[in-house]
Design an enzyme around this catalytic site. Structure first.
Site, short mmCIF file in Angstrom:
data_model
loop_
_atom_site.label_atom_id
_atom_site.label_comp_id
_atom_site.label_asym_id
_atom_site.label_seq_id
_atom_site.Cartn_x
_atom_site.Cartn_y
_atom_site.Cartn_z
N SER A 265 55.20 43.99 3.64
CA SER A 265 54.52 43.14 4.62
C SER A 265 53.04 43.44 4.82
O SER A 265 52.36 42.70 5.53
CB SER A 265 55.24 43.23 5.97
N LYS B 71 55.30 43.53 15.81
CA LYS B 71 53.98 43.77 15.22
C LYS B 71 52.86 43.23 16.11
O LYS B 71 51.79 43.85 16.21
CB LYS B 71 53.91 43.15 13.83
#
Length: 365
Positions: A255, A300
């Protein structure tokens, strides 16, 4: 014993039993929480995250932070109390254990998979960044992995360059499977390869390996679906015109690809892409610069905002989920490609934030 006392004692004993059960009985869940965030333009553990040599680089300011999610390990068994606490904690998420770890996957296998995905994301980020800057990137088909106890085990190795199969030149990864499956199970297939060691030496010089190919003959085996296989996974290896290294340990998964790519572009481009602003983000990236969705988006955004981020580059396919709960003071910026992200950073640098493509909850524009 008076009835009231007996009832009270029974209630206390039941409460104790429930408390013990909550502590001792494992539940099939895992926890996700905001993890560390690292500036790809800066240093980590005393050395630059992105190291580019044999090419002119330019000073950078601000932040282009990659973000992570901290998860409980595959062998960790959460108890009921921990699960309930996690469900009630706004910044954490409790999910079924099998969502993160397929049944039967060991801790070593999970670590290996994460490490391989992280390594591949770095290679794709380098390719996407250089192509965004119109710099040359060569590609070649290699042995990505070899399945243990299959015919290729011990005969081919990860990193071997596959030049041809049965004398037919391999031009892309899909050619390998097509050429192997032309055979019937049990028939032999001939690979023309350049061993990984020789290929790595050529790559250090920024060249494709040309000489040193050798022939390896392998008998195919019948797969569960009846096809002929040898037990390898073909992959892509890139030849870059100058060395680019990513120095970041203890991180796994794919990611961070987008943010690595943007960091590389910023270091190779005159001027300042962020305008000194704190930008964070996430997203997988492929060799062509397409940005893909990731897991744990809400974790996140929380982690990024806690560290001071003002803008968060969000994969377009994660936008609807991320927009359901946006941390105060954080602007979610929707991106689908590295080109989208570069354009968004230009607007941020110029202060033209009203024109940024933003994320909205599902069903709203």
């Amino acid at each position: 014993m008076p009835r009231r006392t007996a009832t009270l004692l029974a209630s206390i004993l039941m409460l104790i039993a429930l408390l013990c059960a909550g502590v001792l009985i494992p539940v099939p869940y895992s926890e996700m929480s905001p993890g560390p965030t690292v500036n790809t333009l800066g240093d980590h553990d005393g050395e630059p995250v992105l190291q580019i040599s044999q090419r002119k680089t330019y000073p950078t300011t601000g932040h282009l932070n990659m973000t992570t999610v901290r998860v409980t390990g595959p062998d960790y068994r959460m108890n009921l109390f921990e699960a309930v606490y996690g469900w009630l904690d706004h910044d954490n998420a409790v999910v079924p254990h099998k969502t993160l770890y397929p049944e039967g996957q060991t801790a070593e296998q999970a670590d290996q998979e994460n490490a391989e995905e992280f390594s591949q994301s770095q290679e794709s980020a380098k390719a996407a960044a250089l192509r965004q800057l119109h710099l040359p990137v060569a590609a070649q088909t290699v042995v990505g992995s070899v399945v243990k106890d299959k015919p290729a085990d011990g005969r081919l190795h990860a990193g071997d360059v596959i030049k041809a199969v049965d004398g037919t030149a391999v031009k892309q990864t899909g050619d390998v499977a097509k050429l192997v499956t032309r055979h019937k199970p049990g028939e032999k297939v001939v690979f023309s390869i350049i061993p990984a060691k020789e290929a790595a030496a050529a790559e250090k010089r920024g060249k494709k390996p040309q000489a040193g190919a050798k022939q390896v003959t392998i008998a195919t085996q019948k797969a569960d679906d009846g096809r002929a296989i040898v037990g390898i996974q073909a992959g892509v290896d890139h030849i870059f015109p100058f060395p680019i290294d990513v120095k970041l340990a203890d991180v796994g998964g794919p990611s961070a690809g987008l943010m690595f790519a943007l960091g590389i572009v910023d270091k190779l481009t005159p001027g300042d892409m962020t305008g000194g602003k704190f930008v964070a983000g996430t997203g997988t990236i492929d060799d062509k610069g397409k940005v893909g969705p990731i897991g744990g988006i809400s974790m996140k955004t929380v982690g990024a905002r806690d560290k001071g981020a003002e803008f968060f580059l969000t994969p377009k396919d994660n936008c609807a989920t991320a927009a359901k709960d946006i941390p105060q003071g954080l602007t979610l910026v929707k991106v689908g490609t590295i080109g989208d992200a570069v354009k968004a950073l230009e607007k941020i640098r110029k202060g033209d934030t009203a024109g940024l493509p933003s994320c909205s909850p599902a069903g709203r524009s």
